[in-house]
Each structure stands twice: as C-alpha cells, then as structure tokens.
Motif scaffolding. Structure first.
Motif, short mmCIF file in Angstrom:
data_model
loop_
_atom_site.label_atom_id
_atom_site.label_comp_id
_atom_site.label_asym_id
_atom_site.label_seq_id
_atom_site.Cartn_x
_atom_site.Cartn_y
_atom_site.Cartn_z
N SER A 1 -33.32 -31.73 22.94
CA SER A 1 -32.36 -30.53 23.10
C SER A 1 -32.03 -29.60 21.66
CB SER A 1 -30.89 -31.08 23.30
OG SER A 1 -30.32 -32.09 22.35
N ARG A 2 -32.41 -30.51 20.51
CA ARG A 2 -32.44 -29.84 19.25
C ARG A 2 -33.72 -28.87 19.07
NH1 ARG A 2 -29.01 -32.01 15.53
NH2 ARG A 2 -27.86 -33.90 16.03
N LEU A 3 -34.88 -29.50 19.79
CA LEU A 3 -36.05 -28.82 19.54
C LEU A 3 -36.08 -27.41 20.57
CD1 LEU A 3 -38.67 -31.74 19.90
CD2 LEU A 3 -38.02 -30.44 17.84
N TYR A 4 -35.33 -27.41 21.68
CA TYR A 4 -35.14 -26.55 22.52
C TYR A 4 -34.30 -25.30 21.63
CZ TYR A 4 -37.23 -28.18 26.91
OH TYR A 4 -38.05 -28.73 27.80
N ALA A 5 -33.06 -25.75 21.10
CA ALA A 5 -32.47 -24.85 20.42
C ALA A 5 -32.98 -24.30 19.43
CB ALA A 5 -31.07 -25.86 20.07
N ALA A 6 -33.90 -24.75 18.97
CA ALA A 6 -34.64 -24.26 17.58
C ALA A 6 -35.86 -23.45 18.21
CB ALA A 6 -35.10 -25.62 16.61
N GLY A 7 -35.95 -23.39 19.72
CA GLY A 7 -37.26 -22.58 19.90
C GLY A 7 -38.45 -23.26 20.01
N ARG A 8 -38.46 -24.72 19.56
CA ARG A 8 -39.75 -25.42 19.35
C ARG A 8 -40.38 -25.93 20.93
NH1 ARG A 8 -38.57 -29.22 14.47
NH2 ARG A 8 -40.74 -30.16 15.02
N THR A 9 -40.42 -25.13 21.97
CA THR A 9 -40.78 -25.58 23.25
C THR A 9 -42.21 -26.19 23.31
OG1 THR A 9 -39.60 -23.81 24.24
CG2 THR A 9 -41.20 -24.99 25.59
N SER A 10 -43.23 -25.65 22.41
CA SER A 10 -44.39 -26.31 22.25
C SER A 10 -44.36 -27.85 21.74
CB SER A 10 -45.34 -25.68 21.47
OG SER A 10 -44.74 -25.43 20.21
N ASP A 11 -43.47 -28.00 20.75
CA ASP A 11 -43.41 -29.55 20.27
C ASP A 11 -42.65 -30.48 21.34
OD1 ASP A 11 -44.25 -28.75 17.81
OD2 ASP A 11 -42.47 -28.56 16.88
N VAL A 12 -41.95 -29.70 22.28
CA VAL A 12 -41.55 -30.60 23.13
C VAL A 12 -42.57 -31.21 24.07
CG1 VAL A 12 -40.04 -30.93 25.23
CG2 VAL A 12 -39.04 -29.85 23.28
#
Length: 300
Positions: free
Chosen positions: A266-277
């Motif tokens: 959820s933190r990654l999504y909020a930071a726009g790091r979709t590719s990392d997810v």
C-alpha cells in the motif's frame, strides 16, 4: 466509549445503511423499510439495582419505523465482537424499557433487536435465549418464560445475503468474510458513500495497519477521481499477485506476515511505485529487501 463502538455506531446510524441491514437480515433482501421512514430513537435509559443504586444503559443504535405518522416498529442494533453470556438479559432489558415507555400512549408497537456479531474466529451458537444464559433447576425449567434474541454471524453470511446489500455495509460483510476465510474473495466493485466510516470500521475490527497506510492512496484517488472504491483497491492488490506471493513464500519455507506485505504494497502504491510491486510479487529476494527496508529491526 471505545473507538470500536464509535466506528460501528457511526456507520449504522445512517438511515440508508440501517434500512439496508434490516431489509437484508430480517426481510431477505426485500425492500420493506425505506430510509425515509426511519427516525432516531432514544438509546439512553436508567434503572435501579437491588440496592436502589441508579445505573445507566445505552443501546448501540435504535430507530423507529414510521408510516403515515404511525409507528410500525422500533428496531435496535447491538454490536458485539465477543460472545457474551449476558446478552439475552441485556437485550431483554433494552426491549423492556422500550415497551415500558409505550404505556404512556394507546398504540403499542413491537420492538425488534438484532445482535450483530463481528467475530470471525467461531460462530455465536449459544446464549441466544434467556434460558440458555440462566442456571435453572430442572424443576423450574417449565415454569420460566423464555426470551430469545436474534444473533447474526456477519462473517458467515451467504453470497446471496451479501449480494443483497445495497449500502456500504456490503463491504463490511465482504471484509469480515475475508478475515474468516483468510483470503480475499471476488469483492464487489461498489462505490463507497461513507469512505472514512468504512475505513475506520475495518481498521478497528481487524487491528490491521493496512487501513492506516491506505490514507495517502485514498486521498489521492478522491482528489483525482472524485471518490474511492476500496474494493477495487483490494482487488488490485490481489491481481498484482499478493496471494501468489504468499503461496510462493510458504512453499520456500519463508514465513511472510500478511500485515507487513499489505503495509509495504500500500505504501508503494501510494508512492506511485507500481513497478516495484509487480517485481516484488515475482522476485522473492527483492520482496525480502523491500520488507527489510520497511522493518530494519527484522535484520537484527
């Protein structure tokens, strides 16, 4: 009053949610009670104990159902997260006060109380009647009048019942089912009306940090799209591979905490790091590295 109680009462106090719960759980989804026909009823009352000491008691939520200025019924909700042997006595007390107040008028109406059980570990099976809660001598059993209560095991509602909800309470039922079964079902894509109330309720009934971490995502989505669909968010997490990642972790003997993974994603999504997810769901070493960044004390 605890945060849990406030969150439950706040959502249920809205007439559309209250009517929806009544229609699904009492009338099998038939639209019998309309939101416009409900009015708030007194929840606070007092009583004296055997020593004449005055005590107060308060229902969780209560509303009158009225048609053409004629009261058809008073509905009350009692929210429970734990099983309580005293519940039949408490409901009987609440209902008794409501009936007692009617003696001032000439038209009497029924009082119906629903005990909404939010537990997810096991069903509420016992203590659904006065006799079940009392220690009764066998010689007295036939002489004691019984009083039965209506308990609803929300986490065990059927698909038909859950699909019958038209208000935000459907999301609550789906989430409780997910907590019970341990995995996310095919959640509905329903647009939430009471976003903050739903998030608060989900957070307190599960003690899940994910709902604190969703704040940034929700604020951004509301700003950009004019609203947020929590179900879409959870489904998106599922589609990105959380379930697959958990399964892979078990296969390789790695114990991955659900809360840590949800919080991380959820933190990654909020930071726009979709590719990392996406990469984390396929690359175990990368996932562990991200988890270590989030919880550096785990390396100790």
């Amino acid at each position: 009053m605890g945060e849990r109680d406030i969150s439950q009462k706040t959502l249920e106090s809205y007439n559309d949610v209250f009517a929806d719960i009544v229609n699904v759980l009492l009338f099998k989804g038939e639209q019998v009670v309309e939101a416009e026909s409900l009015t708030d009823s007194q929840t606070f009352s007092q009583y004296k104990d055997s020593k004449s000491v005055l005590h107060s008691q308060e229902r969780d939520v209560a509303k009158k159902w009225t048609k053409s200025d004629f009261c058809l019924s008073l509905f009350g909700f009692e929210n429970q997260t734990k099983k309580d042997k005293s519940m039949p006595l408490r409901v009987m007390s609440y209902d008794g006060v409501a009936y007692r107040s009617q003696l001032q008028g000439s038209d009497f109406y029924p009082v119906i109380t629903l005990v909404l059980y939010f537990g997810t570990k096991s069903k509420w099976k016992n203590y659904k009647s006065l006799k079940e809660s009392l220690n009764i001598d066998e010689r007295l059993k036939d002489l004691v009048s019984d009083y039965k209560i209506k308990v609803v095991n929300l986490a065990w509602l059927t698909d038909e019942q859950i699909n019958s909800f038209k208000s935000d309470f459907r999301i609550v039922a789906e989430y409780l089912r997910a907590l019970r079964t341990g995995h996310v079902e095919d959640w509905s894509r329903q647009k939430l009306k009471y976003v903050s109330e739903i998030i608060d309720l989900m957070r307190v009934i599960s003690d899940d940090v994910i709902f604190d971490d969703m704040a940034a995502f929700i604020e951004k989505t509301q700003s950009e799209k004019g609203g947020v669909n929590v179900c879409e968010f959870v489904q998106r997490m599922k589609n990105e591979g959380i379930s697959e990642g958990l399964l892979q972790g078990r296969r390789e003997g790695i114990v991955l905490e659900r809360d840590n993974i949800f919080s991380l994603f959820s933190r990654l999504y909020a930071a726009g790091r979709t590719s990392d997810v996406e990469r984390a769901t396929k690359d175990r070493d990368f996932l562990n590295a991200l988890l270590s960044e989030q919880n550096p004390q785990n390396d100790a």
